[in-house]
Design a protein around this motif. Structure first.
Motif, short mmCIF file in Angstrom:
data_model
loop_
_atom_site.label_atom_id
_atom_site.label_comp_id
_atom_site.label_asym_id
_atom_site.label_seq_id
_atom_site.Cartn_x
_atom_site.Cartn_y
_atom_site.Cartn_z
N ASN A 159 0.85 -1.20 0.00
CA ASN A 159 0.00 0.00 0.00
C ASN A 159 0.88 1.24 0.00
OD1 ASN A 159 -2.19 -1.71 0.38
ND2 ASN A 159 -2.43 -1.24 2.54
N TYR A 160 0.73 2.07 -1.03
CA TYR A 160 1.39 3.37 -1.06
C TYR A 160 0.39 4.40 -0.55
CZ TYR A 160 5.02 1.21 -3.96
OH TYR A 160 6.05 0.42 -4.44
N ASN A 161 0.44 4.69 0.74
CA ASN A 161 -0.58 5.55 1.35
C ASN A 161 -0.29 7.03 1.15
OD1 ASN A 161 -2.02 3.34 2.19
ND2 ASN A 161 -1.17 3.32 4.25
N CYS A 162 0.91 7.44 1.50
CA CYS A 162 1.34 8.83 1.32
C CYS A 162 2.85 8.84 1.42
CB CYS A 162 0.71 9.76 2.36
SG CYS A 162 1.08 9.34 4.07
N ILE A 280 -5.13 10.79 5.63
CA ILE A 280 -4.07 10.51 4.66
C ILE A 280 -3.99 11.60 3.60
CG2 ILE A 280 -3.32 8.91 2.85
CD1 ILE A 280 -4.40 6.63 4.57
N ASN A 281 -5.17 12.05 3.14
CA ASN A 281 -5.19 13.07 2.09
C ASN A 281 -4.49 14.36 2.50
OD1 ASN A 281 -6.58 11.37 0.40
ND2 ASN A 281 -8.34 12.73 0.10
N LYS A 282 -4.55 14.69 3.78
CA LYS A 282 -3.89 15.91 4.26
C LYS A 282 -2.39 15.87 3.99
CE LYS A 282 -7.16 17.07 7.96
NZ LYS A 282 -7.36 17.14 9.44
N LYS A 283 -1.84 14.65 3.88
CA LYS A 283 -0.40 14.50 3.63
C LYS A 283 -0.07 14.39 2.15
CE LYS A 283 -0.08 12.05 8.04
NZ LYS A 283 0.16 10.77 8.72
N ILE A 284 -1.13 14.38 1.30
CA ILE A 284 -0.91 14.21 -0.13
C ILE A 284 -1.28 15.46 -0.92
CG2 ILE A 284 -1.48 12.83 -2.18
CD1 ILE A 284 -2.38 10.59 -0.29
N THR A 285 -2.41 16.09 -0.55
CA THR A 285 -2.98 17.15 -1.39
C THR A 285 -3.44 18.33 -0.54
OG1 THR A 285 -4.75 17.65 -2.97
CG2 THR A 285 -5.25 16.01 -1.29
N ASN A 286 -3.48 19.50 -1.17
CA ASN A 286 -4.03 20.68 -0.47
C ASN A 286 -5.52 20.85 -0.75
OD1 ASN A 286 -3.98 21.58 -3.10
ND2 ASN A 286 -2.50 23.23 -2.75
N LYS A 287 -6.09 19.95 -1.54
CA LYS A 287 -7.53 19.98 -1.77
C LYS A 287 -8.24 19.45 -0.51
CE LYS A 287 -7.29 21.49 -6.01
NZ LYS A 287 -7.62 20.73 -7.22
N PRO A 288 -9.32 20.10 -0.07
CA PRO A 288 -9.98 19.66 1.16
C PRO A 288 -10.68 18.32 1.01
CG PRO A 288 -11.26 21.38 0.09
CD PRO A 288 -9.98 21.28 -0.67
#
Length: 308
Positions: A159-162, A280-288
């Motif tokens: 799994n590539y999470n971030c 996890i998304n917080k560590k990948i993208t600046n989109k909310p």
């Protein structure tokens, strides 16, 4: 605004998930009852009462997908929001397909129930597990895994999470030996997880083959775009799905890559059933990323939309 719907995978389960949604939304309640009848599983008991089955793959998988779909139906009862595309983390790809008309909802639950059984059967008699590795870049983890495989050991990037968070899968004894190897390479942490299956690696080859006939019988010919875990690219047909969902069990989950590839096309991610991917998304993208898990989180998302 453009939206992407995202769906969590195994590990997001918790007793009580979906209870408030079930009690307050008729479509969610009806789905749970229909699923209980179709699968001969008491989902009300499985989701809302203390039990051991919730952590057994054949029950965990439909429980998580059911919870995600109930949360989606709760939003749909308030607002008919259409995503540009959907995606999920591992098991969550099946939730994404259901919401995007790739499966009937109950058929999706039947398929993931079988998927969980096949995964467990593929690992029976093998002491397998998974391990989270924190603080190493992808290439170093991959090189360590390839080196281990050359020595006859079963360790695979799964799994590539971030950035800085990869889960590896394999034989428990082999993983345990490599805890120190990952740490010596600079990992902040390498920790064995409480798992009885080794997902997204060649150990699940038999499950991958066994799943195909069940997919053949239930997948729709065409559906709205879903991003594949195996390729991090969109697909929208049964023929593509048959190969990609088969591959998904034996190839790593490219979640980080999926978000990176698609973030420019949307404004907001909406997660259904948990807040795991939101974190996890917080560590990948600046989109909310907004999560819908209960009435409070649903209302917060609706208030946000009203202000736009």
């Amino acid at each position: 605004m453009k939206f992407s719907f995202i769906f969590p995978g195994q590990g997001s389960q918790a007793i009580g998930m979906g209870k408030e949604i079930y009690e307050n939304f008729n479509d969610a309640k009806e789905l749970l009852h229909n699923a209980s009848d179709a699968l001969s599983v008491d989902f009300k008991k499985l989701l809302f009462e203390e039990n051991e089955l919730i952590n057994q793959s054949e029950f965990t998988q439909p429980a998580i997908v059911l919870n995600s779909l109930m949360c989606y139906l709760a939003l749909k009862s308030k607002l008919n929001l259409e995503p540009n595309f959907s995606l999920g983390h591992s098991l969550g790809e099946f939730s994404a397909l259901a919401v995007n008309s790739g499966f009937d909802f109950v058929d999706a639950l039947k398929v993931v129930n079988i998927r969980g059984k096949l995964m467990q059967e593929a690992c029976n008699g093998k002491d397998v597990s998974m391990m989270v590795v924190l603080g190493l870049n992808d290439q170093i983890v991959e090189e360590i895994c390839v080196g281990a495989q050359k020595d006859g050991l079963q360790i695979y990037a799964a799994n590539y999470n971030c950035d800085g968070q990869i889960v590896v899968a394999g034989v428990r004894e082999h993983l345990a030996k490599f805890e120190s190897v990952f740490k010596e390479a600079g990992a902040k942490r390498a920790m064995l997880l409480n798992m009885s299956v080794a997902s997204h690696c060649p150990i699940l080859s038999s499950a991958s083959i066994g799943l195909v006939s069940h997919l053949e019988a239930t997948l729709k010919d065409k559906f709205k775009s879903v991003i594949s875990n195996a390729t991090a690219k969109p697909y929208s047909s049964k023929n593509e799905a048959l190969n990609l969902l088969k591959d998904q069990l034996v190839k790593p989950v490219l979640y980080k890559q999926s978000i990176q590839n698609s973030q420019s096309e949307i404004d907001i991610f909406v997660e259904f059933g948990s807040s795991v991917l939101k974190g996890i998304n917080k560590k990948i993208t600046n989109k909310p990323t907004y999560s819908v898990t209960d009435i409070k989180s649903l209302d917060e998302f609706l208030v946000f939309l009203e202000g736009k």
